[in-house]
Design an enzyme around this catalytic site. Structure first.
Site, PDB file in Angstrom:
ATOM      1  N   GLY A   1      -1.978  15.832 -23.136  1.00 55.18           N
ATOM      2  CA  GLY A   1      -3.187  15.608 -23.922  1.00 55.18           C
ATOM      3  C   GLY A   1      -2.918  15.610 -25.415  1.00 55.18           C
TER       4      GLY A   1
ATOM      5  N   THR B   1      -2.674  12.862 -27.800  1.00 53.90           N
ATOM      6  CA  THR B   1      -2.927  11.699 -28.645  1.00 53.90           C
ATOM      7  C   THR B   1      -3.784  12.028 -29.861  1.00 53.90           C
ATOM      8  OG1 THR B   1      -4.829  11.058 -27.294  1.00 53.90           O
ATOM      9  CG2 THR B   1      -2.707  10.073 -26.732  1.00 53.90           C
TER      10      THR B   1
ATOM     11  N   GLY C   1      -6.151  15.508 -32.009  1.00 53.83           N
ATOM     12  CA  GLY C   1      -6.514  16.905 -32.116  1.00 53.83           C
ATOM     13  C   GLY C   1      -5.354  17.871 -32.133  1.00 53.83           C
TER      14      GLY C   1
ATOM     15  N   SER D   1      -7.821  29.929 -24.967  1.00 50.79           N
ATOM     16  CA  SER D   1      -8.889  29.917 -25.961  1.00 50.79           C
ATOM     17  C   SER D   1      -9.432  31.328 -26.123  1.00 50.79           C
ATOM     18  CB  SER D   1     -10.021  28.993 -25.514  1.00 50.79           C
ATOM     19  OG  SER D   1     -11.173  29.162 -26.318  1.00 50.79           O
TER      20      SER D   1
ATOM     21  N   TYR E   1     -16.042  26.329 -18.591  1.00 46.29           N
ATOM     22  CA  TYR E   1     -14.912  26.205 -19.512  1.00 46.29           C
ATOM     23  C   TYR E   1     -14.223  27.553 -19.692  1.00 46.29           C
ATOM     24  CZ  TYR E   1     -12.438  25.750 -23.977  1.00 46.29           C
ATOM     25  OH  TYR E   1     -11.486  25.773 -24.969  1.00 46.29           O
TER      26      TYR E   1
END
Length: 264
Positions: free
Chosen positions: A14, A16, A18, A141, A154
């Site tokens: 993931g 590409t 940020g 996180s 999440y």
């Protein structure tokens, strides 16, 4: 401290945009060969082109694959069979009330946020063990510890990242391969910028100012009182991937700006 990753290959899921792209950029800056991943070929190509422009001598490759599926993970591993550094960055999030989250969304979040990292770790770790050197890093996180009431699905996946990374570190004890989790707090990535865009427009303020307002209102325990930048998060990941971090394993490395109200 000079981090030198020459001769190491890093796969960043993931990556590409940020935080993921910032991690790939930081690893390339330190001399690693970097494998960019995303679902869409144009996005992968653009990210690869940007890295090659910024680091003309860097070895940068891209693989378009949906890592939220077993088939996508297998496609990535087939294209890039070995890695010295694996950064399990891929993740999705969405504000949604618990009573409105259907079973298929719980499954989708688990597949993308948890199983992608499990599958890639299972695939790449044997090669690291043969070399007696390797780094696996999971992007968790602060929501793993402060489960958000408005996106419980999440938060549960981010807690799972901590459990997998800690257990895997113990499984690999004494091998020379380390496994850690990095816990960002509110971070001003492209995705968060889009989320804040409407509020910023209504208030007549910049995205950065909207980010500060969001942190003060929604994460008042923040000590830095602002969102982190993607580069600040990437710095911790690059360190965890480095030879200098050889005694750091099984850790939850917080880049949360002090949001979490504990000292451990």
């Amino acid at each position: 401290m000079k981090i030198d990753l020459s001769g190491k290959t890093a796969v960043v899921s993931g990556s590409t945009l940020g935080i993921g792209f910032a991690i790939a950029w930081g690893l390339a800056e330190c001399g690693a060969a970097v494998v960019i991943n995303g679902r869409n070929p144009p996005g992968v190509d653009d990210a690869v082109a940007t890295l090659k422009k910024d680091f003309p001598d860097a070895e940068v490759r891209g693989v378009a694959a949906d890592l939220g599926t077993a088939e996508g993970c297998a496609a990535l591993v087939k294209a890039e069979p070995t890695a010295d550094i694996l950064v399990n960055n891929l993740g999705i999030y969405q504000l949604q009330d618990f009573f409105e989250i259907p079973d298929e969304e719980w499954t989708r979040f688990f597949e993308v946020n948890v199983l992608s990292g499990v599958r890639l770790s299972r695939a790449y770790l044997p090669g690291m063990l043969e070399k007696k050197w390797g780094r696996v890093i999971f992007l968790s996180s602060e929501s793993a510890l402060n489960i958000p009431g408005d996106m419980i699905h999440y938060g549960f996946t981010k807690t799972a990242n901590l459990a997998v990374s800690r257990g895997l570190a113990k499984r690999l004890a004494g091998t020379g391969v380390t496994v850690n989790a990095v816990l960002p707090g509110p971070t001003l990535s492209e995705g968060v910028g889009e989320m804040l865009g409407e509020d910023a427009k209504k208030a007549g303020v910049s995205i950065e100012e909207a980010g500060v307002n969001f942190v003060k209102e929604e994460r008042p325990s923040s000590i830095i009182q602002r969102p982190a930048t993607v580069e600040e998060v990437a710095n911790m990941v690059v360190y965890a991937a480095s030879p200098q971090a050889s005694a750091t394993t099984g850790a939850a490395l917080r880049v949360d700006g002090g949001v979490v109200e504990t000292i451990t």
